[in-house]
Every structure is written in structure tokens, then in C-alpha cells.
Design an enzyme around this catalytic site. Structure first.
Site, PDB file in Angstrom:
ATOM      1  N   LYS A   1      -3.690  13.260   7.335  1.00  0.00           N
ATOM      2  CA  LYS A   1      -4.122  12.244   8.290  1.00  0.00           C
ATOM      3  C   LYS A   1      -2.953  11.866   9.194  1.00  0.00           C
ATOM      4  CE  LYS A   1      -7.660  10.510   5.286  1.00  0.00           C
ATOM      5  NZ  LYS A   1      -8.270   9.386   4.607  1.00  0.00           N
ATOM      6  N   HIS A   6      -5.570   6.029   6.598  1.00  0.00           N
ATOM      7  CA  HIS A   6      -4.831   5.878   7.850  1.00  0.00           C
ATOM      8  C   HIS A   6      -4.162   4.498   7.900  1.00  0.00           C
ATOM      9  CE1 HIS A   6      -7.780   9.009   9.134  1.00  0.00           C
ATOM     10  NE2 HIS A   6      -6.754   9.454   9.825  1.00  0.00           N
ATOM     11  N   SER A  41     -10.213   8.627  12.713  1.00  0.00           N
ATOM     12  CA  SER A  41      -9.970   7.655  11.650  1.00  0.00           C
ATOM     13  C   SER A  41     -11.182   6.735  11.554  1.00  0.00           C
ATOM     14  CB  SER A  41      -8.720   6.833  11.979  1.00  0.00           C
ATOM     15  OG  SER A  41      -8.690   5.637  11.233  1.00  0.00           O
ATOM     16  N   GLY A  99     -11.217   3.791  10.281  1.00  0.00           N
ATOM     17  CA  GLY A  99     -10.790   2.425  10.576  1.00  0.00           C
ATOM     18  C   GLY A  99     -10.329   2.203  12.008  1.00  0.00           C
TER      19      GLY A  99
END
EC number: 3.9.1.3
Length: 126
Positions: free
Chosen positions: A23, A52, A95, A97
Site C-alpha cells: 500500500k 493506509h 485507499s 479510507g
């Protein structure tokens, strides 16, 4: 040049693991000094990161914000596949988030660090 701008000038624009699939996030770093609107975007990607946010962003932002001159915000993320034997890096995904980073800008930063690599990107995958 402000103290914050001087500190930002020495921050590597890209720092990723030497190989693997992992990531990554893009962090916008900016000055907290009054009258200084300088900012930079940096790429960070590591295999040790399960998330992340809780992993990469928390660790990197804490280090950068430690002196009180800088502030950070995450502006997106994704994944990187780094194959040093083939001299290839592929940037993709997003991601959950933070949303999808601008992979085109990420690849430009990676090309600066790895000028002899083939660096590609697409928006497919997670």
C-alpha cells in the site's frame, strides 16, 4: 526561505520498499509558519503497512510534524508493485479510507527516484 521551507526541501519526494506489492499514500506536507504557503506532496509505500491510515500516515506524519514547523494531510492512496529485477514499478488501486491518489503524479515522483525504471499506472484494482 522559512525554516519550514528549508525542512521541506530536504524531505525525499518518494520513499517506497525495495520490492514487493504494498500500500502507498500521498501526503501533502505544508508549512505552519505564518505567511509561508509552501507545500509539497510526498509518496510513501511500505510492505509492513496493513492499513493506509493507521500505519503509513500515522507514522510518517508524526515524524514530520514533530518539530512543530510542518503539518500533514493524506490526499489519497493505492498500491504499488515494485519489481527491482525487471526494473518495473506499477501504481494502481485506491485507499478505502483516503480514496484514489493521483497515480500520474505518483509515477512522476517515482520516475525521479528510479530514472532507469519503467513506471506505469492505471486505476484498476484495489
Amino acid at each position: 526561505m522559512t525554516k519550514a521551507a528549508a525542512v521541506m526541501a530536504n524531505i525525499p519526494r518518494a520513499d517506497i520498499d525495495p520490492s514487493g506489492v504494498f500500500k502507498y499514500i500521498v501526503i501533502r506536507v505544508y508549512s505552519r509558519e505564518e505567511g509561508d504557503d509552501s507545500e509539497i506532496d510526498i509518496v510513501r509505500g511500505y510492505g509492513w503497512a496493513e492499513y493506509h491510515a493507521g500505519d503509513i500516515y500515522d507514522r510518517v506524519s508524526a515524524e514530520l510534524e514533530d518539530g512543530g514547523l510542518l503539518d500533514c494531510e493524506c490526499i489519497g492512496g493505492g498500491r504499488i508493485k515494485h519489481n527491482p529485477e525487471a526494473k518495473k514499478i506499477h501504481v494502481y488501486g485506491y485507499s478505502l479510507g483516503y480514496g484514489r491518489a493521483n497515480h500520474a503524479e505518483t509515477t512522476e515522483k517515482l520516475k525521479e527516484k528510479y530514472p532507469d525504471y519503467e513506471v506505469t499506472w492505471d486505476n484498476e484494482g484495489y
